[in-house]
Design a protein around this motif. Structure first.
Motif, mmCIF file in Angstrom:
data_model
loop_
_atom_site.group_PDB
_atom_site.id
_atom_site.type_symbol
_atom_site.label_atom_id
_atom_site.label_comp_id
_atom_site.label_asym_id
_atom_site.label_seq_id
_atom_site.Cartn_x
_atom_site.Cartn_y
_atom_site.Cartn_z
ATOM 1 N N ALA A 69 -12.160 4.801 -17.626
ATOM 2 C CA ALA A 69 -13.364 4.675 -18.454
ATOM 3 C C ALA A 69 -14.578 4.311 -17.603
ATOM 4 O O ALA A 69 -15.678 4.838 -17.811
ATOM 5 C CB ALA A 69 -13.148 3.630 -19.550
ATOM 6 N N ARG A 238 -14.606 13.432 -28.104
ATOM 7 C CA ARG A 238 -13.549 12.925 -27.234
ATOM 8 C C ARG A 238 -12.255 13.704 -27.385
ATOM 9 O O ARG A 238 -11.591 14.041 -26.393
ATOM 10 C CB ARG A 238 -13.313 11.443 -27.536
ATOM 11 C CG ARG A 238 -12.225 10.769 -26.687
ATOM 12 C CD ARG A 238 -12.165 9.299 -27.052
ATOM 13 N NE ARG A 238 -11.146 8.583 -26.318
ATOM 14 C CZ ARG A 238 -9.873 8.482 -26.706
ATOM 15 N NH1 ARG A 238 -9.477 9.076 -27.825
ATOM 16 N NH2 ARG A 238 -9.001 7.797 -25.982
ATOM 17 N N PRO A 243 -9.131 12.221 -23.431
ATOM 18 C CA PRO A 243 -9.640 10.944 -22.927
ATOM 19 C C PRO A 243 -9.823 10.891 -21.420
ATOM 20 O O PRO A 243 -10.609 10.093 -20.925
ATOM 21 C CB PRO A 243 -8.573 9.937 -23.379
ATOM 22 C CG PRO A 243 -7.338 10.743 -23.605
ATOM 23 C CD PRO A 243 -7.811 12.091 -24.058
ATOM 24 N N GLU A 247 -13.245 9.453 -21.957
ATOM 25 C CA GLU A 247 -13.106 8.019 -22.228
ATOM 26 C C GLU A 247 -14.157 7.255 -21.426
ATOM 27 O O GLU A 247 -14.186 7.307 -20.202
ATOM 28 C CB GLU A 247 -11.713 7.544 -21.822
ATOM 29 C CG GLU A 247 -11.418 6.101 -22.233
ATOM 30 C CD GLU A 247 -11.102 5.965 -23.711
ATOM 31 O OE1 GLU A 247 -12.036 6.092 -24.526
ATOM 32 O OE2 GLU A 247 -9.923 5.754 -24.036
ATOM 33 N N THR A 251 -16.075 3.773 -25.860
ATOM 34 C CA THR A 251 -14.916 4.254 -26.616
ATOM 35 C C THR A 251 -13.671 3.451 -26.255
ATOM 36 O O THR A 251 -12.786 3.261 -27.093
ATOM 37 C CB THR A 251 -14.668 5.749 -26.330
ATOM 38 O OG1 THR A 251 -14.504 5.959 -24.920
ATOM 39 C CG2 THR A 251 -15.843 6.582 -26.823
ATOM 40 N N TYR A 252 -13.579 2.982 -25.023
ATOM 41 C CA TYR A 252 -12.458 2.116 -24.620
ATOM 42 C C TYR A 252 -12.453 0.835 -25.455
ATOM 43 O O TYR A 252 -11.403 0.411 -25.960
ATOM 44 C CB TYR A 252 -12.570 1.795 -23.139
ATOM 45 C CG TYR A 252 -11.497 0.862 -22.622
ATOM 46 C CD1 TYR A 252 -10.282 1.360 -22.159
ATOM 47 C CD2 TYR A 252 -11.689 -0.520 -22.609
ATOM 48 C CE1 TYR A 252 -9.288 0.512 -21.691
ATOM 49 C CE2 TYR A 252 -10.710 -1.374 -22.147
ATOM 50 C CZ TYR A 252 -9.507 -0.854 -21.693
ATOM 51 O OH TYR A 252 -8.529 -1.716 -21.241
#
Length: 298
Positions: A69, A238, A243, A247, A251-252
């Motif tokens: 991420a 996404r 991901p 990601e 979003t994490y």
């Protein structure tokens, strides 16, 4: 003091809704950062949830998904800083160069409108154009240029979301730079024109130096928010690219906190993001001062 309050009471009353908004939705939630140091359980609350110190941060730094991420966020931030940040400046320079006032106002209205569209609408429009059966994709494929489904291609995802951001918000971001250009003394342009400077030289030697303090200020603010790359925009796309490519830190935090219920870990990630942003603002502001610019604060 009382006379000034009575004199400015109308303006102060106008500020009240904004102050209440920021207090309720920005400053009051800061108390929730204590979750980053707890094994937080919603049914126990802040007081009863056990204190774990830096355990959440230690677990966070050991998670491969977190570093994925971070890497994706940094890549997107770098591309947007190089491509998206100059877009409102270039658009403002173009609009400011239009001689006809009516044409300028019409163009301003047209480029402002996408800002008021939700990301759901914007992503849907791009899907209709660049999806597997989209208008642009079909046109290119019919003419021998095989592009496939751009909306599901991880290799072009960063350029895709940057293009969406430019189309949606460049016009709105140009407002600040247009306002700065309006404050430039017209005599400077007249003097430059008398010296034989064309439009390009007047822009380079008069317009850009005139708005340089605003550009520096907006750059500093952008650096502070550089790890926020568009939560809603990326969340909507996404699942299209996976991901591994989409990601990001926002979003994490969402998937680990809201979806999985790992509140401590996600809050630790959000707190680290905020601290990094704060450090970037302070450093960038000091650099601006050393270069002779005013910066965001003294």
């Amino acid at each position: 003091m009382r006379s000034r309050l009575r004199r400015d009471r109308a303006l102060l009353l106008l500020c009240v809704p904004g102050v209440v908004y920021f207090a309720l939705f920005f400053y009051l939630p800061l108390a929730g950062n204590s979750i980053a140091f707890q094994d937080y359980q919603p049914y126990l609350g802040f007081k009863a949830s056990p204190f774990v110190g830096l355990a959440n941060f230690t677990a966070l730094l050991q998670e491969p998904e977190f570093w994925t991420a971070v890497w994706n966020t940094l890549q997107i931030s770098a591309v947007q800083l190089l491509l998206y940040f100059p877009a409102p400046i270039a658009l403002a320079l173009f609009l400011n160069s239009l001689i006809s006032t009516r044409t300028r106002r019409l163009m301003q209205t047209v480029v402002y409108l996408p800002h008021f569209l939700s990301w759901v609408v914007v992503v849907s429009m791009f899907k209709q154009m660049f999806g597997g059966a989209g208008t642009v994709s079909s046109l290119l494929n019919d003419n021998g240029v095989h592009v496939g489904n751009i909306m599901t291609n991880p290799d072009t995802f960063i350029l895709l979301i940057t293009s969406e951001a430019i189309w949606k918000d460049a016009g709105w971001g140009a407002i600040i730079f247009l306002a700065a250009m309006a404050g430039i003394d017209n005599s400077l342009y007249e003097s430059a024109a008398m010296d034989g400077a064309g439009w390009l030289r007047r822009m380079w030697h008069v317009t850009l130096p005139g708005i340089r303090p605003v550009i520096v200020m907006m750059l500093i603010l952008r650096l502070g928010d550089i790890l926020s790359v568009g939560f809603e925009q990326i969340l909507l796309q996404r699942n299209m690219v996976g991901p591994d490519a989409a990601e990001v830190l926002d979003t994490y935090v969402y998937y680990h906190g809201v979806v999985d219920g790992d509140w401590g870990l996600s809050t630790a990630a959000g707190l680290m993001k905020g601290v990094i942003g704060f450090i970037l603002i302070v450093v960038a502001n000091k650099v601006a001062h050393r270069l002779g610019e005013q910066g965001v604060y003294r």
